[in-house]
Enzyme design. Structure first.
Site: not given
Length: 467
Positions: A122, A152, A227
């Site tokens: 992402h 992911d 992230s």
């Protein structure tokens, strides 16, 4: 004089009683709360230098782990590149401008000295260009080697040599309460290190088992921008890729989640070797045991994975696993819930052999299962994943062709109605395998509806139109 002497005696007695009370109540109480080296030292009120028992929570030193990892975590910028005039006057005057705009930012972890970087899918999704900035402020353009949306995880490459990198640790070995560090770039603040503990393992963030996940949960502070960054142990080994937080505000409130390093490493190695992810499966359907299942099914255990069905021709069927079995352990990993199972199996490949401990009729037995390859196609617009159907499954539904609905990808669809049904046509075109499904979906116009004809689990033909 007599009165003065009496006062002096009273004062001395008061002092003696005060000291005695202190010795009796305070020193005795404090001395009893400390550990001692042996019974011969019962009166000691200190811990001797030779004391060898572990004192939890007092010896954590993060400095070496932080220093060894902070230089191997990078800042990843998702950049949109636009060409040509951005307003009508540029056409008139003949100016053609080019520019860049940062769409988002995250972190990445250097895993090899020659510039391979793992991050979240992402973070890089939809980018026309990726800029990677090292801790020493050097900036590179990164190439996407491959990605896996389901887990992911994405793999990048920059043209560099002799970089600092973080070695993979074994995420199966982490323990609850173990100290960990989160290293990343929250809120564009470079080279940020936060500390916490492993709060939970094999955490599934979904409300159903439709898309089971398996995360490491930690209370190390992770915020937007973290992230794709590193979760490391105090030895400086990579045990997770920081991925998600649970928050009403969008910022850290005490819960953060990371993809286990064993899963991330396997995905990265698959991308490097095969170009895509090679996923092995047991070939069972089931779910975590809960109090309702214990009561309704009369189970003798409260933990494990209940086998609701076994796929024909799968490794589980070939090994003798049956409906109503309960999976208790795979290799040396205890299986208490479904995410324990998926977390471990997702670190394996097709043709890997695992030892499965099952509970049947109150007795445990071990069977060797050879994992088979997971082949499926996600029809993203309608939230369904389909897989190739076996001949036995097609015969069961009295059809010669079709693909089976493997799982739902949206929580608003009823899994009990769709999963296991056989799709025979999409947009009035027969489909016999997932390649034909992909071809039909890829060739349709975005504005066209998707018409699905399928045979439900009662054997009745159904037709649904998704617009």
């Amino acid at each position: 004089m007599k009165k003065l002497a009496s006062l002096l005696i009273v004062a001395i007695l008061g002092g003696v009683l005060s000291l005695g009370g202190y010795k009796l109540f305070l020193e005795e109480e404090s001395g009893s709360s400390l550990p001692v080296a042996s019974s011969a030292q019962e009166n000691n009120s200190f811990i001797p230098a030779s004391y060898t028992n572990r004192i939890y929570g007092t010896n954590a030193d993060f400095t070496e782990a932080a220093e060894n990892t902070v230089h191997a975590v990078v800042h990843v910028k998702n950049v949109a590149v636009f060409n040509g005039p951005r307003n009508p006057f540029e056409f008139y005057y003949g100016n053609r401008s080019e520019g860049k705009a940062v769409q988002g930012a995250g972190s990445g972890v250097i895993i090899t000295p020659d510039g391979y970087i793992v991050t979240n899918n992402h973070v890089i999704e939809g980018a026309s260009e990726l800029e990677v900035t090292l801790n020493n402020n050097q900036t590179y353009t990164a190439e996407v080697i491959g990605s896996d949306k389901k887990s992911d995880i994405a793999l990048l490459k920059i043209d560099a040599e002799e970089l600092d990198y973080i070695p993979f640790g074994n995420s199966n070995n982490i323990k609850l309460g173990e100290w960990v560090l989160a290293v990343g770039n929250p809120f564009n603040l470079k080279s940020t290190v936060t500390a916490g503990i492993v709060s939970a393992k094999a955490r599934d963030l979904n409300t159903s088992d439709a898309m089971p996940q398996s995360f490491i949960q930690t209370d190390a502070a992770i915020n937007p921008g973290n992230s794709g960054g590193a979760l490391v142990n105090i030895n400086g080994e990579l045990i997770g890729i920081n991925t998600a937080i649970t928050s009403r505000t969008g910022s850290y409130i005490g819960y953060a989640f990371a993809v286990p390093s064993n899963n991330a490493r396997k995905i990265v190695e698959d991308i490097m070797e095969y170009g895509d992810v090679q996923q092995g499966i047991l070939g069972i359907r089931g779910g975590s045991i809960n109090p309702t299942a214990v009561e309704d099914l009369g189970l003798s255990t409260t933990q494990g994975v209940y086998v609701a069905s076994v796929s024909p021709g799968s490794g589980a069927e070939n090994a003798g696993i049956e409906k109503n079995d309960i999976i208790k352990q795979i290799d040396n990993i205890r299986i208490n819930k479904f995410s324990d199972l998926t977390g471990y199996i997702n670190s394996k490949r097709p043709d890997d052999v695992v030892m499965v401990t099952i509970l049947r009729d109150g007795k445990e037995r071990e069977v060797k299962v050879t994992l088979t390859k997971y082949e499926a196609y996600s029809i993203s617009p309608i939230g369904l994943e389909v897989a190739n159907a076996t001949k036995q499954e097609l015969r069961k539904y009295n059809t010669d062709y079709g693909v089976k609905i493997n799982r739902i990808l949206r929580n608003d669809l009823p899994a009990e109605e769709f999963v296991g049904a056989i799709i025979t046509e999409i947009n009035n075109q027969k489909v016999s395998d997932i390649n034909e499904v992909e071809r039909v979906i890829e060739n349709k116009r975005d504005s066209d509806p998707i018409v699905v004809s399928f045979i439900d689990k009662k054997g009745e033909k159904q037709r649904v139109v998704w617009r």
